[in-house]
Motif scaffolding. Structure first.
Motif, short mmCIF file in Angstrom:
data_model
loop_
_atom_site.label_atom_id
_atom_site.label_comp_id
_atom_site.label_asym_id
_atom_site.label_seq_id
_atom_site.Cartn_x
_atom_site.Cartn_y
_atom_site.Cartn_z
N ASP A 34 0.67 -1.35 0.04
CA ASP A 34 -0.08 -0.11 -0.02
C ASP A 34 1.11 1.38 -0.07
O ASP A 34 0.44 2.00 -0.81
N SER A 35 1.85 1.31 0.74
CA SER A 35 2.60 2.46 0.72
C SER A 35 3.48 2.61 -0.51
O SER A 35 3.79 3.91 -0.84
N GLN A 36 4.04 1.27 -1.08
CA GLN A 36 4.59 1.52 -2.36
C GLN A 36 3.75 2.03 -3.39
O GLN A 36 4.08 3.16 -4.10
N LEU A 37 2.33 1.79 -3.52
CA LEU A 37 1.54 2.05 -4.48
C LEU A 37 1.23 3.61 -4.32
O LEU A 37 1.19 4.50 -5.18
N PHE A 66 14.89 2.24 -11.82
CA PHE A 66 13.68 1.37 -11.19
C PHE A 66 12.20 2.10 -11.52
O PHE A 66 11.59 1.40 -12.09
N MET A 67 12.24 3.37 -11.51
CA MET A 67 11.07 4.21 -12.07
C MET A 67 10.74 4.19 -13.46
O MET A 67 9.41 3.92 -13.56
N ASN A 68 11.84 3.95 -14.29
CA ASN A 68 11.67 3.94 -15.63
C ASN A 68 11.27 2.36 -15.81
O ASN A 68 10.26 2.32 -16.87
N MET A 69 11.71 1.31 -15.17
CA MET A 69 10.95 -0.19 -15.61
C MET A 69 9.54 0.02 -14.96
O MET A 69 8.65 -0.62 -15.58
N VAL A 70 9.30 0.48 -13.81
CA VAL A 70 7.85 0.58 -13.71
C VAL A 70 6.84 1.27 -14.49
O VAL A 70 6.14 0.73 -14.92
N THR A 71 7.27 2.14 -14.82
CA THR A 71 6.54 3.33 -15.56
C THR A 71 6.31 2.56 -16.80
O THR A 71 5.23 2.65 -17.49
N ASN A 72 7.29 1.98 -17.72
CA ASN A 72 7.24 1.45 -18.78
C ASN A 72 6.73 0.15 -18.93
O ASN A 72 6.04 -0.42 -19.87
N GLY A 73 6.88 -0.83 -17.82
CA GLY A 73 6.23 -2.12 -17.84
C GLY A 73 5.37 -2.38 -16.86
O GLY A 73 4.50 -3.44 -16.98
N TYR A 74 4.84 -1.55 -15.96
CA TYR A 74 3.84 -1.82 -14.91
C TYR A 74 3.01 -0.33 -14.91
O TYR A 74 2.76 0.06 -13.77
N ALA A 75 2.38 -0.08 -15.92
CA ALA A 75 1.54 1.14 -15.81
C ALA A 75 0.54 1.06 -14.77
O ALA A 75 0.15 2.02 -14.08
N PRO A 76 -0.27 -0.05 -14.80
CA PRO A 76 -1.29 -0.10 -13.81
C PRO A 76 -0.93 -0.06 -12.48
O PRO A 76 -1.73 0.32 -11.40
N ASP A 106 -6.03 2.73 -17.54
CA ASP A 106 -6.94 2.66 -18.72
C ASP A 106 -8.32 2.41 -18.44
O ASP A 106 -8.90 1.76 -19.17
N GLY A 107 -8.65 2.10 -17.25
CA GLY A 107 -9.93 1.71 -16.91
C GLY A 107 -10.06 0.30 -16.89
O GLY A 107 -11.02 -0.33 -16.40
N LYS A 108 -9.16 -0.41 -17.26
CA LYS A 108 -9.09 -1.95 -17.41
C LYS A 108 -8.65 -2.66 -15.92
O LYS A 108 -8.07 -1.94 -15.18
N ASP A 109 -9.22 -3.86 -15.80
CA ASP A 109 -8.80 -4.60 -14.51
C ASP A 109 -7.48 -5.45 -14.66
O ASP A 109 -7.20 -6.02 -15.82
N TYR A 110 -6.61 -5.39 -13.86
CA TYR A 110 -5.37 -6.13 -13.45
C TYR A 110 -5.23 -6.87 -12.49
O TYR A 110 -5.70 -6.35 -11.17
N GLU A 111 -4.41 -7.91 -12.23
CA GLU A 111 -3.94 -8.60 -11.03
C GLU A 111 -2.53 -8.44 -11.08
O GLU A 111 -2.01 -8.90 -12.18
N ALA A 112 -2.22 -7.86 -9.83
CA ALA A 112 -0.72 -7.97 -9.57
C ALA A 112 -0.47 -8.94 -8.61
O ALA A 112 -1.22 -9.00 -7.53
N VAL A 113 0.60 -9.77 -8.70
CA VAL A 113 0.74 -10.95 -7.55
C VAL A 113 2.26 -10.46 -6.84
O VAL A 113 3.22 -10.41 -7.77
N SER A 130 4.54 -9.63 -10.40
CA SER A 130 3.99 -10.06 -11.66
C SER A 130 2.49 -9.41 -12.01
O SER A 130 1.85 -9.35 -11.06
N LEU A 131 2.30 -9.16 -13.36
CA LEU A 131 1.17 -8.28 -13.52
C LEU A 131 0.54 -8.89 -14.80
O LEU A 131 1.35 -9.28 -15.82
N ARG A 132 -0.71 -8.96 -14.69
CA ARG A 132 -1.58 -9.49 -15.67
C ARG A 132 -2.74 -9.06 -15.90
O ARG A 132 -3.61 -8.60 -14.92
N ALA A 133 -3.63 -8.84 -17.14
CA ALA A 133 -5.03 -8.33 -17.30
C ALA A 133 -5.63 -9.42 -16.64
O ALA A 133 -5.50 -10.69 -16.78
N SER A 134 -6.50 -8.89 -15.82
CA SER A 134 -7.55 -9.80 -15.02
C SER A 134 -8.84 -9.99 -16.03
O SER A 134 -9.30 -9.30 -16.99
#
Length: 139
Positions: A34-37, A66-76, A106-113, A130-134
């Motif tokens: 929660d704190s990281q998000l 780190f932030m570049n990786m998150v921004t480009n690979g983990y937008a949700p 983007d308003g879409k659902d995702y699951e992060a584990v 790990s992130l995937r479309a839900s």
């Protein structure tokens, strides 16, 4: 005989204390996520990076990388509209796997584990995500 009864009386208290310790670990791990998000949402890369475990920091050795990786690979994860905690599992002592249900930018659902590991100082740090479309529908 009294010793045996006393020992049996302690069993439920021991079980309860073990469950409580597990609940405390889960709560601590969820607080880290929660704190990281919240740090991502606030554009506070330094704070977000502080919740990463040493293995992550070895791969992404600076806040900017780190932030570049998150921004480009983990937008949700980087800019969630909303999120909630799902299933959680303690996979071993000091090891947590936590599902986070996210509505992305983007308003879409995702699951992060998320995987987290307790550090020598007792804190939990994020060892991976790990992130995937839900396939579920958000409500």
């Amino acid at each position: 005989m009294r010793r045996a009864l006393f020992a049996l009386a302690l069993v439920p208290m021991l079980i309860a204390s073990l469950a409580f310790a597990g609940d405390a670990d889960v709560k601590a791990a969820q607080t880290v996520i929660d704190s990281q998000l919240k740090a991502f949402i606030a554009n506070d890369g330094t704070a977000a990076y502080s919740f990463a475990a040493p293995n992550v920091k070895q791969i992404f050795p600076t806040v900017d990388i780190f932030m570049n990786m998150v921004t480009n690979g983990y937008a949700p994860v980087r800019k969630p509209q909303s999120y909630s905690f799902g299933k959680v599992e303690q996979t071993g002592p000091g090891s947590i796997v936590q599902q986070v249900l996210i509505v992305g930018p983007d308003g879409k659902d995702y699951e992060a584990v998320y995987t987290l590991q307790q550090q020598p100082d007792g804190s939990f740090k994020i060892t991976g995500c790990s992130l995937r479309a839900s396939t579920s529908v958000s409500t």
